[in-house]
Design a protein around this motif. Structure first.
Motif, PDB file in Angstrom:
ATOM      1  N   ILE A 234      14.850  25.867  -6.168  1.00  0.00           N
ATOM      2  CA  ILE A 234      13.428  26.086  -6.415  1.00  0.00           C
ATOM      3  C   ILE A 234      13.000  25.702  -7.824  1.00  0.00           C
ATOM      4  O   ILE A 234      11.812  25.579  -8.102  1.00  0.00           O
ATOM      5  N   MET A 235      13.979  25.502  -8.748  1.00  0.00           N
ATOM      6  CA  MET A 235      13.647  25.093 -10.104  1.00  0.00           C
ATOM      7  C   MET A 235      14.767  24.214 -10.691  1.00  0.00           C
ATOM      8  O   MET A 235      15.597  24.649 -11.475  1.00  0.00           O
ATOM      9  N   PRO A 236      14.775  22.923 -10.281  1.00  0.00           N
ATOM     10  CA  PRO A 236      15.774  22.001 -10.826  1.00  0.00           C
ATOM     11  C   PRO A 236      15.327  21.283 -12.102  1.00  0.00           C
ATOM     12  O   PRO A 236      16.105  20.526 -12.678  1.00  0.00           O
ATOM     13  N   ALA A 237      14.095  21.515 -12.553  1.00  0.00           N
ATOM     14  CA  ALA A 237      13.533  20.757 -13.673  1.00  0.00           C
ATOM     15  C   ALA A 237      13.947  21.343 -15.022  1.00  0.00           C
ATOM     16  O   ALA A 237      13.124  21.728 -15.855  1.00  0.00           O
ATOM     17  N   VAL A 238      15.268  21.426 -15.223  1.00  0.00           N
ATOM     18  CA  VAL A 238      15.841  22.013 -16.434  1.00  0.00           C
ATOM     19  C   VAL A 238      16.935  21.091 -16.955  1.00  0.00           C
ATOM     20  O   VAL A 238      17.431  20.230 -16.234  1.00  0.00           O
ATOM     21  N   ASP A 239      17.325  21.298 -18.209  1.00  0.00           N
ATOM     22  CA  ASP A 239      18.285  20.374 -18.816  1.00  0.00           C
ATOM     23  C   ASP A 239      19.721  20.604 -18.357  1.00  0.00           C
ATOM     24  O   ASP A 239      20.545  19.691 -18.413  1.00  0.00           O
ATOM     25  N   SER A 240      20.044  21.832 -17.918  1.00  0.00           N
ATOM     26  CA  SER A 240      21.414  22.140 -17.501  1.00  0.00           C
ATOM     27  C   SER A 240      21.402  22.849 -16.149  1.00  0.00           C
ATOM     28  O   SER A 240      21.671  24.058 -16.057  1.00  0.00           O
ATOM     29  N   PRO A 241      21.101  22.133 -15.079  1.00  0.00           N
ATOM     30  CA  PRO A 241      21.037  22.764 -13.759  1.00  0.00           C
ATOM     31  C   PRO A 241      22.413  23.182 -13.265  1.00  0.00           C
ATOM     32  O   PRO A 241      23.428  22.604 -13.649  1.00  0.00           O
ATOM     33  N   ALA A 242      22.439  24.215 -12.434  1.00  0.00           N
ATOM     34  CA  ALA A 242      23.684  24.702 -11.842  1.00  0.00           C
ATOM     35  C   ALA A 242      23.381  25.282 -10.476  1.00  0.00           C
ATOM     36  O   ALA A 242      22.243  25.661 -10.175  1.00  0.00           O
ATOM     37  N   ASP A 243      24.395  25.341  -9.635  1.00  0.00           N
ATOM     38  CA  ASP A 243      24.215  25.887  -8.298  1.00  0.00           C
ATOM     39  C   ASP A 243      23.814  27.358  -8.346  1.00  0.00           C
ATOM     40  O   ASP A 243      24.135  28.073  -9.290  1.00  0.00           O
ATOM     41  N   ASP A 244      23.145  27.789  -7.280  1.00  0.00           N
ATOM     42  CA  ASP A 244      22.749  29.186  -7.087  1.00  0.00           C
ATOM     43  C   ASP A 244      21.656  29.579  -8.084  1.00  0.00           C
ATOM     44  O   ASP A 244      20.956  28.724  -8.609  1.00  0.00           O
ATOM     45  N   GLY A 245      21.490  30.873  -8.325  1.00  0.00           N
ATOM     46  CA  GLY A 245      20.424  31.366  -9.187  1.00  0.00           C
ATOM     47  C   GLY A 245      19.501  32.309  -8.446  1.00  0.00           C
ATOM     48  O   GLY A 245      19.587  32.480  -7.229  1.00  0.00           O
ATOM     49  N   LEU A 246      18.622  32.954  -9.179  1.00  0.00           N
ATOM     50  CA  LEU A 246      17.727  33.950  -8.606  1.00  0.00           C
ATOM     51  C   LEU A 246      16.646  33.320  -7.732  1.00  0.00           C
ATOM     52  O   LEU A 246      16.099  32.268  -8.064  1.00  0.00           O
TER      53      LEU A 246
END
Length: 302
Positions: A234-246
């Motif tokens: 739901i929020m991949p627009a970041v500099d260090s994406p990773a699997d899973d999350g809130l």
């Protein structure tokens, strides 16, 4: 909640360039969120832009961090503006920028009293320059506010530490590398990684935090909200994406009690890069979800 204000802190000084000659796009975040109606949806009554020093990118040999002088100058700018909003009785929503803005905000609050930090982030950001592969302060900000690192950044005007370790809750990390975690686990910071958070429950985490606030009789607490704590789907627009999350429902269960607490002082939003979501595919629902949470906390009826 008190009346909500906006402080625009479009600093990208804590990040490395994604490619040579191209600055990180997080500096565009305030204008981007505003274009999707965020300011209007949370009934903002005061908006203050801030002037961020130009990105240089040089790694300082003394401190081992990138853009040292620029970050130190910006800390002083942040102090003036944040104090103005707090003195006027506002609940500031500080729109970043990268996570390095936390340092200036906590530097400011240290002179006002004793404050805690609820650090909601997909990373711990509790490393020193020797551990960093980028020399970017955005990956070290939690360590710096706790007093780790060179005094030029951690002890400006003799305020070290800006926050005591045992007044910090680090919540939502999903980077489980042993070497990365070791400094944090050896500290007095309360740590809820994503797995522990879900196992214990969102409410137990915030209740634990509030109990500390009361027992320590703190003057207030600051909320750091890095959007990379959200699920990468739901929020991949970041500099260090990773699997899973809130998920957004989980975020609401954390933020609502925090925002409603009488000692909540303000919140900062960091790391969403408009250049990674040019059409607003992920930003539009983000604005809707976050503004709904904030309005519910404020008792706004729909």
């Amino acid at each position: 909640m008190k009346p909500v204000s906006i402080i625009e802190s479009p600093s990208n000084l804590g990040l490395v360039m994604p490619e040579p000659g191209h600055e990180p796009g997080v500096k565009k975040l305030p204008a981007f969120l505003k274009s999707f109606g965020f300011y209007d949806k949370i009934n903002t009554t005061k908006i203050s832009p801030t002037s961020v020093p130009d990105y240089d990118g040089t790694v300082d040999k003394i401190t081992g961090v990138r853009n040292r002088d620029e970050i130190m100058r910006y800390m002083l700018t942040q102090e003036v503006v944040l104090n103005e909003h707090l003195d006027a009785g506002f609940f500031p929503v500080v729109v970043g920028g990268d996570c390095s803005i936390l340092i200036g905000n906590m530097y400011t609050l240290k002179k006002r009293g004793r404050y805690g930090v609820f650090y909601l982030d997909g990373h711990t950001d509790y490393v020193l320059p020797a551990q960093s592969t980028t020399a970017g302060v955005a990956g070290m900000d939690l360590a710096l506010i706790a007093g780790l690192g060179h005094d030029m950044l951690t002890d400006l005007h003799n305020r070290k530490p800006y926050v005591e370790e045992h007044h910090i809750w680090c919540v939502g990390n999903r980077e489980y590398d042993t070497a990365y975690l070791r400094p944090l686990l050896q500290s007095r910071i309360q740590y809820y990684d994503l797995m522990r958070l879900r196992k214990a429950g969102m409410e137990r985490c915030t209740e634990h935090f509030f109990r500390m606030i009361e027992e320590e009789n703190l003057d207030g607490f600051w909320i750091h909200f890095d959007v990379d704590v959200l699920n990468n789907r739901i929020m991949p627009a970041v500099d260090s994406p990773a699997d899973d999350g809130l998920e957004y429902k989980e975020l609401a269960r954390l933020l609502l009690p925090l925002l409603r607490h009488p000692r909540a002082t303000g919140i900062e939003i960091t790391i969403l890069d408009p250049e990674l979501d040019p059409e607003g595919t992920y930003t539009r629902p983000f604005v809707d979800e976050l503004s709904a949470i904030m309005n519910k906390a404020a008792g706004v009826k729909f």
